[in-house]
Write an enzyme that holds these catalytic residues in place. Sequence first.
Site, PDB file in Angstrom:
ATOM      1  N   SER A 134       0.723  -1.119   0.192  1.00 28.35           N
ATOM      2  CA  SER A 134      -0.017  -0.094  -0.052  1.00 28.35           C
ATOM      3  C   SER A 134       0.888   1.340  -0.042  1.00 28.35           C
ATOM      4  O   SER A 134       0.482   2.293  -0.690  1.00 28.35           O
ATOM      5  CB  SER A 134      -1.151   0.055   1.243  1.00 28.35           C
ATOM      6  OG  SER A 134      -0.409  -0.629   2.385  1.00 28.35           O
ATOM      7  N   ALA A 176      -1.253   5.608   3.679  1.00 36.85           N
ATOM      8  CA  ALA A 176      -1.541   5.275   2.325  1.00 36.85           C
ATOM      9  C   ALA A 176      -3.028   5.570   1.884  1.00 36.85           C
ATOM     10  O   ALA A 176      -3.388   6.039   0.738  1.00 36.85           O
ATOM     11  CB  ALA A 176      -1.038   3.776   1.960  1.00 36.85           C
ATOM     12  N   LYS A 210       7.242   4.601  16.873  1.00 33.11           N
ATOM     13  CA  LYS A 210       5.799   4.870  17.163  1.00 33.11           C
ATOM     14  C   LYS A 210       4.849   3.888  16.941  1.00 33.11           C
ATOM     15  O   LYS A 210       3.729   3.560  17.392  1.00 33.11           O
ATOM     16  CB  LYS A 210       5.448   6.261  16.430  1.00 33.11           C
ATOM     17  CG  LYS A 210       5.643   6.083  14.976  1.00 33.11           C
ATOM     18  CD  LYS A 210       4.563   5.684  14.135  1.00 33.11           C
ATOM     19  CE  LYS A 210       4.900   5.285  12.597  1.00 33.11           C
ATOM     20  NZ  LYS A 210       3.727   4.639  11.941  1.00 33.11           N
ATOM     21  N   SER A 220      -4.688   2.298  10.989  1.00 32.70           N
ATOM     22  CA  SER A 220      -3.236   1.962  11.470  1.00 32.70           C
ATOM     23  C   SER A 220      -3.245   0.574  11.523  1.00 32.70           C
ATOM     24  O   SER A 220      -4.177  -0.177  12.280  1.00 32.70           O
ATOM     25  CB  SER A 220      -3.041   2.648  12.940  1.00 32.70           C
ATOM     26  OG  SER A 220      -1.980   1.940  13.211  1.00 32.70           O
ATOM     27  N   ASN A 279      -0.725  -1.228  13.033  1.00 41.04           N
ATOM     28  CA  ASN A 279       0.039  -1.638  14.189  1.00 41.04           C
ATOM     29  C   ASN A 279      -1.194  -1.463  15.567  1.00 41.04           C
ATOM     30  O   ASN A 279      -1.316  -2.541  16.227  1.00 41.04           O
ATOM     31  CB  ASN A 279       1.206  -0.497  14.495  1.00 41.04           C
ATOM     32  CG  ASN A 279       2.314  -0.939  13.646  1.00 41.04           C
ATOM     33  OD1 ASN A 279       2.993  -1.861  13.815  1.00 41.04           O
ATOM     34  ND2 ASN A 279       2.532  -0.233  12.652  1.00 41.04           N
ATOM     35  N   ILE A 304       1.410  -5.841   7.084  1.00 41.32           N
ATOM     36  CA  ILE A 304       2.181  -5.938   7.858  1.00 41.32           C
ATOM     37  C   ILE A 304       2.432  -5.006   9.065  1.00 41.32           C
ATOM     38  O   ILE A 304       2.278  -3.811   8.800  1.00 41.32           O
ATOM     39  CB  ILE A 304       3.626  -6.072   7.012  1.00 41.32           C
ATOM     40  CG1 ILE A 304       3.534  -6.841   5.977  1.00 41.32           C
ATOM     41  CG2 ILE A 304       4.775  -6.243   8.262  1.00 41.32           C
ATOM     42  CD1 ILE A 304       3.496  -8.399   6.517  1.00 41.32           C
TER      43      ILE A 304
HETATM   44  N1  NDP Z   1       0.881   1.973   4.461  1.00 40.79           N
HETATM   45  C1  NDP Z   1       1.031   3.197   5.062  1.00 40.79           C
HETATM   46  O1  NDP Z   1       0.246   3.815   5.241  1.00 40.79           O
HETATM   47  C2  NDP Z   1       2.389   3.539   5.258  1.00 40.79           C
HETATM   48  C3  NDP Z   1       3.561   2.457   5.294  1.00 40.79           C
HETATM   49  N2  NDP Z   1       4.900   2.669   5.857  1.00 40.79           N
HETATM   50  C4  NDP Z   1       5.806   1.801   5.791  1.00 40.79           C
HETATM   51  O2  NDP Z   1       6.066   1.410   4.525  1.00 40.79           O
HETATM   52  C5  NDP Z   1       6.817  -0.148   4.617  1.00 40.79           C
HETATM   53  C6  NDP Z   1       5.725  -0.826   3.650  1.00 40.79           C
HETATM   54  O3  NDP Z   1       4.625  -0.929   4.266  1.00 40.79           O
HETATM   55  P1  NDP Z   1       3.186  -1.357   3.327  1.00 40.79           P
HETATM   56  O4  NDP Z   1       3.364  -0.817   2.134  1.00 40.79           O
HETATM   57  O5  NDP Z   1       2.231  -0.371   4.305  1.00 40.79           O
HETATM   58  O6  NDP Z   1       2.947  -2.847   3.564  1.00 40.79           O
HETATM   59  P2  NDP Z   1       1.830  -3.694   3.089  1.00 40.79           P
HETATM   60  O7  NDP Z   1       1.459  -4.596   4.150  1.00 40.79           O
HETATM   61  O8  NDP Z   1       0.742  -2.884   2.372  1.00 40.79           O
HETATM   62  O9  NDP Z   1       2.748  -4.584   1.963  1.00 40.79           O
HETATM   63  C7  NDP Z   1       3.641  -5.689   2.152  1.00 40.79           C
HETATM   64  C8  NDP Z   1       4.556  -5.749   0.855  1.00 40.79           C
HETATM   65  O10 NDP Z   1       5.505  -6.687   1.297  1.00 40.79           O
HETATM   66  C9  NDP Z   1       5.623  -7.674   0.402  1.00 40.79           C
HETATM   67  N3  NDP Z   1       5.613  -8.949   1.488  1.00 40.79           N
HETATM   68  C10 NDP Z   1       4.928  -9.437   1.997  1.00 40.79           C
HETATM   69  N4  NDP Z   1       5.512 -10.660   2.563  1.00 40.79           N
HETATM   70  C11 NDP Z   1       6.443 -10.746   1.858  1.00 40.79           C
HETATM   71  C12 NDP Z   1       7.632 -11.769   1.933  1.00 40.79           C
HETATM   72  N5  NDP Z   1       7.773 -12.690   2.741  1.00 40.79           N
HETATM   73  N6  NDP Z   1       8.742 -11.363   1.120  1.00 40.79           N
HETATM   74  C13 NDP Z   1       8.778 -10.442   0.364  1.00 40.79           C
HETATM   75  N7  NDP Z   1       7.811  -9.457   0.197  1.00 40.79           N
HETATM   76  C14 NDP Z   1       6.574  -9.702   1.042  1.00 40.79           C
HETATM   77  C15 NDP Z   1       4.016  -7.680  -0.054  1.00 40.79           C
HETATM   78  O11 NDP Z   1       4.003  -8.331  -1.412  1.00 40.79           O
HETATM   79  P3  NDP Z   1       2.752  -9.433  -1.669  1.00 40.79           P
HETATM   80  O12 NDP Z   1       1.553  -8.405  -1.979  1.00 40.79           O
HETATM   81  O13 NDP Z   1       3.361  -9.973  -3.274  1.00 40.79           O
HETATM   82  O14 NDP Z   1       2.554 -10.249  -0.727  1.00 40.79           O
HETATM   83  C16 NDP Z   1       3.939  -6.332  -0.249  1.00 40.79           C
HETATM   84  O15 NDP Z   1       4.481  -5.824  -1.547  1.00 40.79           O
HETATM   85  C17 NDP Z   1       6.725  -0.360   6.107  1.00 40.79           C
HETATM   86  O16 NDP Z   1       7.651  -0.208   6.467  1.00 40.79           O
HETATM   87  C18 NDP Z   1       5.511   0.692   6.634  1.00 40.79           C
HETATM   88  O17 NDP Z   1       5.671   0.970   7.995  1.00 40.79           O
HETATM   89  C19 NDP Z   1       5.212   4.223   5.869  1.00 40.79           C
HETATM   90  C20 NDP Z   1       4.092   5.290   5.993  1.00 40.79           C
HETATM   91  C21 NDP Z   1       2.697   4.739   5.554  1.00 40.79           C
HETATM   92  O1  13P Z   2       3.601   5.103   9.665  1.00 38.78           O
HETATM   93  C1  13P Z   2       2.156   5.212   9.204  1.00 38.78           C
HETATM   94  C2  13P Z   2       1.412   6.329   8.965  1.00 38.78           C
HETATM   95  O2  13P Z   2       2.049   7.561   9.121  1.00 38.78           O
HETATM   96  C3  13P Z   2       1.448   3.823   8.853  1.00 38.78           C
HETATM   97  O3  13P Z   2       1.264   3.361  10.131  1.00 38.78           O
HETATM   98  P1  13P Z   2       0.884   1.773  10.269  1.00 38.78           P
HETATM   99  O4  13P Z   2       1.848   0.877   9.653  1.00 38.78           O
HETATM  100  O5  13P Z   2       0.402   1.350  11.542  1.00 38.78           O
HETATM  101  O6  13P Z   2      -0.586   1.708   9.495  1.00 38.78           O
END
Ligand code: NDP
Ligand code: 13P
EC number: 1.1.1.94
Length: 335
Positions: free
Chosen positions: A16, A147, A198, A261, A263, A286
């Site tokens: 995401s 996101a 956080k 969130s 988390n 995740i």
């Molecule tokens: N979501 C948000 O709003 C925000 C997220 N972040 C940070 O961004 C980072 C990414 O998070 P986010 O995009 O939310 O995560 P998501 O849970 O949305 O996506 C997870 C990603 O990891 C991949 N994945 C899952 N399992 C595995 C595995 N075993 N091996 C390799 N790849 C894998 C998935 O691929 P597949 O789909 O193919 O399984 C997918 O691309 C994190 O550090 C998060 O803290 C920061 C700010 C905001």
């Molecule tokens: O960092 C984030 C928002 O700023 C996303 O937090 P979460 O992974 O808990 O959704």
Amino acid sequence: MNQPQQQKVAVIGGGSWATALVKILSEHSQVQVRWWLRSQADIDHIKTFHHNPRYLSDVYLSPRRVKPCGKIRDAVRGADYVVLALPAAFIQEPLQKLTSADLRGKRIVSAIKGMIPDQNKLVTDWMEDTYGVPLDDMCVIAGPCHAEEVALEKQSYLTIASTNPGCAADFAHLMTCRYVTAHPLADLYGVEYAAVMKNIVALACGITHGLGYGDNFQAVMVSNAMLEIRRFVTAVDPREREMSASAYLGDLLVTAYSQFSRNRLFGNMIGRGYSVKAAQLEMKMIAEGYYAAKSIHVLNQQYGVDMPITEAAFRILYEGEAPALAMNELKGYLK
Ligand SMILES: NC(=O)C1=CN([C@@H]2O[C@H](COP(=O)(O)OP(=O)(O)OC[C@H]3O[C@@H](n4cnc5c(N)ncnc54)[C@H](OP(=O)(O)O)[C@@H]3O)[C@@H](O)[C@H]2O)C=CC1
Ligand SMILES: O=C(CO)COP(=O)(O)O
């Protein structure tokens, strides 16, 4: 702002946050995004339908500006910036296909709010140690921004932190569009650690919510957590910093309180009686706080900072302590 006309940005990750970042970047007509995703089926779907099928699937992805690909070396070749946007636990595997030479001269941007779990390292430190990327060629994306709200084009703010003011300012420019404003900041480590910590707090907030504690208790916990984060960050990287700024406090607040969130959701399930395994299976996304609780616990063995909230989360997640018992004990530490 001395940006060359055309900017090539490689985005690594298909979840995401990666999808939201691709959307923001592709608002700029001078940006070309090469987007690495691990699933060929998702790549084919994006090429055909211009939407990511499994994450933020309503978001339109311009085929002129966004080129998905399955080979990470193709994605980074010729890129000015490489944006890392996978959970920290999964970044090592795809990056193994790259050498230091593949990344030389490129700016590395970590969008990851987590630590490399088996090494308890920040992503920027790990990139420096593993690929020899100079710290001055890196920045991190921080700030309170989910996101899901980017997908809805809700007004959001980001912070781009770097030891190199030019690097932060240049990338902040690319992260700014009609619905996102990005500001540069000099505090790379402070921002990166606070973003990791956080998540543990939001997870702990979710646990208390699941146990039936109310908003009064959560407000006290979040206030205490801010002090806990400040103590740890100061021990690791002592310097003046304004911890009420949105990159620190704002991100803590949105993660602790938002319906989006991950988390908090994960913690809520634990508080309601799910096992860690069951909560992980139930979640489609995740929760970085799970991994971070262990990394920060281990790191803190060398700093000895007083961190009752992080320790309570660690005991629940890794030592099998009953959530009700751990939170009952935590009550004695909060003010
Ligand atoms: N979501 C948000 O709003 C925000 C997220 N972040 C940070 O961004 C980072 C990414 O998070 P986010 O995009 O939310 O995560 P998501 O849970 O949305 O996506 C997870 C990603 O990891 C991949 N994945 C899952 N399992 C595995 C595995 N075993 N091996 C390799 N790849 C894998 C998935 O691929 P597949 O789909 O193919 O399984 C997918 O691309 C994190 O550090 C998060 O803290 C920061 C700010 C905001
Ligand atoms: O960092 C984030 C928002 O700023 C996303 O937090 P979460 O992974 O808990 O959704």
